[in-house]
Design a protein around this motif. Structure first.
Motif, PDB file in Angstrom:
ATOM      1  N   UNK A 200       0.814  -1.218   0.000  1.00  0.00           N
ATOM      2  CA  UNK A 200       0.000   0.000   0.000  1.00  0.00           C
ATOM      3  C   UNK A 200       0.846   1.267   0.000  1.00  0.00           C
ATOM      4  N   UNK A 201       2.075   1.169   0.502  1.00  0.00           N
ATOM      5  CA  UNK A 201       2.963   2.324   0.482  1.00  0.00           C
ATOM      6  C   UNK A 201       2.878   3.217   1.694  1.00  0.00           C
ATOM      7  N   UNK A 202       2.240   2.727   2.800  1.00  0.00           N
ATOM      8  CA  UNK A 202       2.275   3.546   4.008  1.00  0.00           C
ATOM      9  C   UNK A 202       3.540   3.259   4.809  1.00  0.00           C
ATOM     10  N   UNK A 203       3.878   4.181   5.698  1.00  0.00           N
ATOM     11  CA  UNK A 203       5.157   4.132   6.419  1.00  0.00           C
ATOM     12  C   UNK A 203       4.934   3.666   7.854  1.00  0.00           C
ATOM     13  N   UNK A 204       5.558   2.578   8.271  1.00  0.00           N
ATOM     14  CA  UNK A 204       5.469   2.173   9.680  1.00  0.00           C
ATOM     15  C   UNK A 204       6.264   3.125  10.585  1.00  0.00           C
ATOM     16  N   UNK A 205       5.673   3.434  11.717  1.00  0.00           N
ATOM     17  CA  UNK A 205       6.284   4.291  12.732  1.00  0.00           C
ATOM     18  C   UNK A 205       6.211   3.482  14.028  1.00  0.00           C
TER      19      UNK A 205
END
Length: 412
Positions: A200-205
């Motif tokens: 999906x292209x979201x960034x884990x934080x």
């Protein structure tokens, strides 16, 4: 000017702590703040930390400014401990921060400076300070579900909610020992989250505040390391408050992983600039202590032994409370508690029941039901179990008392 200041909301944890201090009942029990306490009720200085402090005092090193990135030896030690050597660590930048909360805020500022208005997803319920920190940085906050009706990890719901996260959104995940629930996803769900982030292209934080206090240091870091190997970009906030006992020394680290070393060329400067406007530079003492411990084989081994002993005591408290509840005829509640891990446990009580636990039994936890299981003296476990059972019995038959769930994150 000051007459225009509206009454601000009070911090719920410190408000409860003040209420506890004003309570004159000798049997009162404080399970609010997340600090480790030994059997005597004290928060000890770890032997490895004390020895490191003695060595630092003998060196009498200068108090000169370290610089905006803080103690570089500490930063290297954090990268090595969390990510290992080589691999993901080779495409990461780390700067020292003012504890884990400072790392969260510094990384939130980086997100906002890079892409204003970014949406950051947090769990519901979440650590009490997640939403305020993110919103103070100017970010938009959305939530994903965490628990099912039985108090287990709602893994299907979690993945379903995060399927809505868009490219370039950020998803805040607690790497282990979830605060406030003590409930973590399975390794299979962590794998699914990594796949979802990559596709999906979201960034884990990742928020790492309790590693070493759940299943052991290596096991507690496994999910973070797996994510770091699977995704091109990632943010990590690290706290040394709990696993080194450096609460008042405010020692933390902000880590940014990029797809390559080249992609990181401006990251450290951006973090330094953000730090300069927030607190200029972080305090040296705690970082020097941690670096001293982790760079010395003997001190590192001693620290690991002490950390394991803390974890074992926490596990004993939790299993003891579960046994007491089962013996009082509360097997469902006992089973739910026994599944949890880390410093915190979520009691199966509504906000009204938590107030009753406080008023009737002098037991202080958050309104949402969180207690600090690491602050529970062994001789008070039976008292706590009896209080929980009594409050549940008082409400037997009331529809609102069944299946009580934690309050939303912003109400904790």
């Amino acid at each position: 000017m000051l007459e225009l200041l509206l009454p601000p909301p009070v911090d719920p944890l410190w408000d409860l702590t003040e209420a506890y201090g004003a309570d004159a009942r000798p049997e009162r029990l404080n399970l609010v703040l997340g600090v480790y306490r030994d059997q005597s009720g004290g928060t000890p200085v770890m032997a490895a930390v004390r020895e490191a402090e003695l060595r630092l005092a003998e060196r009498s090193a200068s108090k000169e400014y370290r610089g905006l990135s803080g103690n570089t030896a500490f930063n290297r030690a954090m990268l090595s401990m969390v990510l290992g050597t080589g691999g993901a660590a080779e495409r990461a930048v780390a700067v020292q921060t003012v504890a884990g909360s400072g790392a969260l805020r510094l990384l939130a500022d980086l997100i906002c400076r890079t892409r204003p208005g970014t949406t950051v997803w947090i769990s519901d319920p979440a650590y009490v300070n997640h939403r305020p920190i993110l919103e103070a940085a100017g970010l938009t906050v959305r939530t994903y579900g965490w628990l099912d009706a039985e108090g287990r990890a709602d893994e299907a719901g979690l993945l379903r909610d995060l399927a809505q996260a868009r490219r370039d959104d950020v998803v805040l995940l607690q790497g282990c020992c979830h605060n406030p629930t003590g409930v973590d996803p399975s390794p299979q769900t962590w794998e699914a989250l990594a796949g979802l982030a990559a596709s999906a292209g979201w960034v884990p934080f990742v928020d790492l505040a309790y590693h070493g206090l759940g299943d052991g240091l290596e096991a507690d870091l496994a999910a973070t390391r797996m994510l770091a190997e699977r995704v091109p970009e990632m943010l990590i906030a690290i706290s040394c408050s709990k696993n080194f006992g450096l609460y008042s020394d405010r020692t933390g680290c902000a880590v940014v992983l990029g797809s390559s070393r080249r992609s990181l060329q401006h990251v450290e400067t951006a973090l330094q600039n953000a730090a300069r406007t927030l607190y200029s530079m972080p305090p040296e003492h705690g970082a020097a202590v941690v670096a001293t411990v982790l760079e010395d084989d003997g001190l590192r081994a001693l620290w690991r032994t002490e950390l394991d002993a803390m974890r074992t005591r926490i596990e004993a408290n939790r299993s003891g409370l579960a046994r007491q509840l089962a013996a009082l005829g509360r097997p469902v509640e006992a089973e739910s508690l026994a599944r949890q891990k880390g410093m915190f446990s979520m009691l199966p009580l509504s906000p009204r029941q938590m107030l009753r636990l406080r008023s009737g039994f002098a037991i202080y936890g958050t309104t949402a039901g969180r207690i600090n299981i690491a602050g529970l003296p062994a001789e008070r476990i039976a008292c706590l179990a009896q209080g929980i059972s009594a409050v549940l019995a008082e409400d037997a038959g009331r529809p609102e008392s069944h299946g009580a769930q934690p309050a939303p994150a912003h109400h904790q």
